[in-house]
Motif scaffolding. Structure first.
Motif, short mmCIF file in Angstrom:
data_model
loop_
_atom_site.label_atom_id
_atom_site.label_comp_id
_atom_site.label_asym_id
_atom_site.label_seq_id
_atom_site.Cartn_x
_atom_site.Cartn_y
_atom_site.Cartn_z
N ILE A 126 -2.14 3.59 -4.19
CA ILE A 126 -3.20 4.70 -3.12
C ILE A 126 -3.58 5.58 -3.42
CG2 ILE A 126 -3.80 5.77 -1.52
CD1 ILE A 126 -1.90 4.91 0.70
N GLN A 127 -3.35 6.18 -4.60
CA GLN A 127 -3.25 7.02 -5.89
C GLN A 127 -3.96 6.82 -7.06
OE1 GLN A 127 -3.60 10.13 -6.59
NE2 GLN A 127 -3.73 10.58 -8.08
N GLY B 78 -6.10 4.73 3.80
CA GLY B 78 -4.54 4.60 2.96
C GLY B 78 -3.98 3.08 3.90
N CYS C 140 0.71 -1.02 0.12
CA CYS C 140 -0.01 0.06 -0.18
C CYS C 140 0.57 1.29 0.21
CB CYS C 140 -0.67 0.16 1.24
SG CYS C 140 -2.01 0.98 1.82
N ASN C 141 1.77 1.39 -0.89
CA ASN C 141 2.07 2.97 -1.56
C ASN C 141 1.70 4.01 -1.42
OD1 ASN C 141 2.38 2.10 -3.84
ND2 ASN C 141 4.15 1.04 -4.04
N ALA C 142 2.06 4.80 -1.80
CA ALA C 142 1.45 5.92 -2.59
C ALA C 142 0.97 6.43 -3.58
CB ALA C 142 2.28 7.01 -2.73
N CYS D 80 -5.69 -1.81 2.37
CA CYS D 80 -5.07 -0.24 1.87
C CYS D 80 -6.53 0.51 1.01
CB CYS D 80 -4.20 -0.46 0.31
SG CYS D 80 -3.75 0.98 -0.34
#
Length: 261
Positions: free
Chosen positions: A82-83, A113, A77-79, A108
């Motif tokens: 999430i984006q 987040g 669950c990185n940026a 996530c």
């Protein structure tokens, strides 16, 4: 024993004419009742079908979002992940939020987040749908969760219960529409009731979604059914009474004519 005098020929003619004059009134009211009942049944079935089509369209969008997000499930669950989830939620008008699942744990979310919350598979109707009265994001509002799971990963997309309830209100008109998912019932005011459907509906019908398995109940409350029946009856009663008077008058004239020497 004193015998009661028989009514005169004139009185007998009036009684016979009155009874004959009542026949078109009574038969007309019976036919009207049958027609109104058939109209209620047709309207309830039509409204239920329209509701199923509209709700299917909304759930289809949630299912399509879940399909598009499925390749992300299981990834960290990185940026970037999430984006991608946020972008998917933004482009679908009926999807309020989405989260990824790994080994029956949501990890996530478009709201939180990275987080961790257990997902109980047994709560989902037909393995896909969960209608719940509240959730951590909107504790006082209902929501419908669509679950897509291929062990050990999955996706959950969420539709706001207020959106579903608004669709029911726009379609229902004079009827009462209720969406049933498992043992949970969503009413037009977005409230949730568990257990058996209330039995206060007249001319009740229901339809099952062939694609998603939920059920829509449609019918009229006794008050609304009586109001519509009263309106139809009053609009027709005048014509029936006039027809009865004319019929009785003609019969009375014929009987009096036959009685004349």
């Amino acid at each position: 024993m004193k015998a009661f005098p028989l009514p005169s020929a004139r009185v007998r003619a009036l009684l016979v004419a009155g009874l004959i004059g009542l026949l078109p009134v009574l038969s007309g009211m019976l036919v009207l009742r049958w027609q109104v009942t058939r109209t209620f049944e047709f309207q309830a079935q039509h409204v239920a079908g329209e509701a199923v089509r509209q709700l299917d369209s909304m759930i289809d969008q949630a299912a399509q979002s879940a399909q598009r997000l499925m390749p992300l499930a299981g990834k960290p669950c990185n940026a970037a992940v999430i984006q991608a989830i946020l972008q998917e939620v933004t482009i679908e008008p009926y999807v309020r939020s989405a989260n990824l699942v790994r080994n029956h744990d949501a990890y996530c979310s478009s709201f939180y987040g990275a987080y961790k919350r257990a997902v109980e598979p047994g709560e989902y109707f037909n393995r896909h749908l969960l209608l719940r009265a509240s959730n951590p994001v909107t504790p006082n509002e209902a929501s419908l969760v669509y679950r897509l799971y291929e062990h050990p990963r999955g996706v959950r997309t969420v539709i706001d219960g207020r959106t579903l309830a608004e669709a029911l209100r726009l379609i229902q008109g004079d009827t009462v529409l209720i969406m049933q998912v498992g043992n949970a019932f969503l009413w037009g005011d977005s409230s949730i009731q568990d257990g058996e459907i209330p039995d206060h509906q007249a001319h009740h019908t229901s339809q099952v979604s062939e694609r998603h398995g939920y059920r829509v109940h449609s019918g009229f409350s006794p008050e609304k059914a009586w109001e519509l029946w009263r309106i139809q009856g009053l609009s027709t009663l005048g014509g029936l009474l006039l027809l009865g008077v004319l019929t009785g008058g003609v019969c009375h004239w014929l009987l009096r004519r036959q009685q004349r020497p």
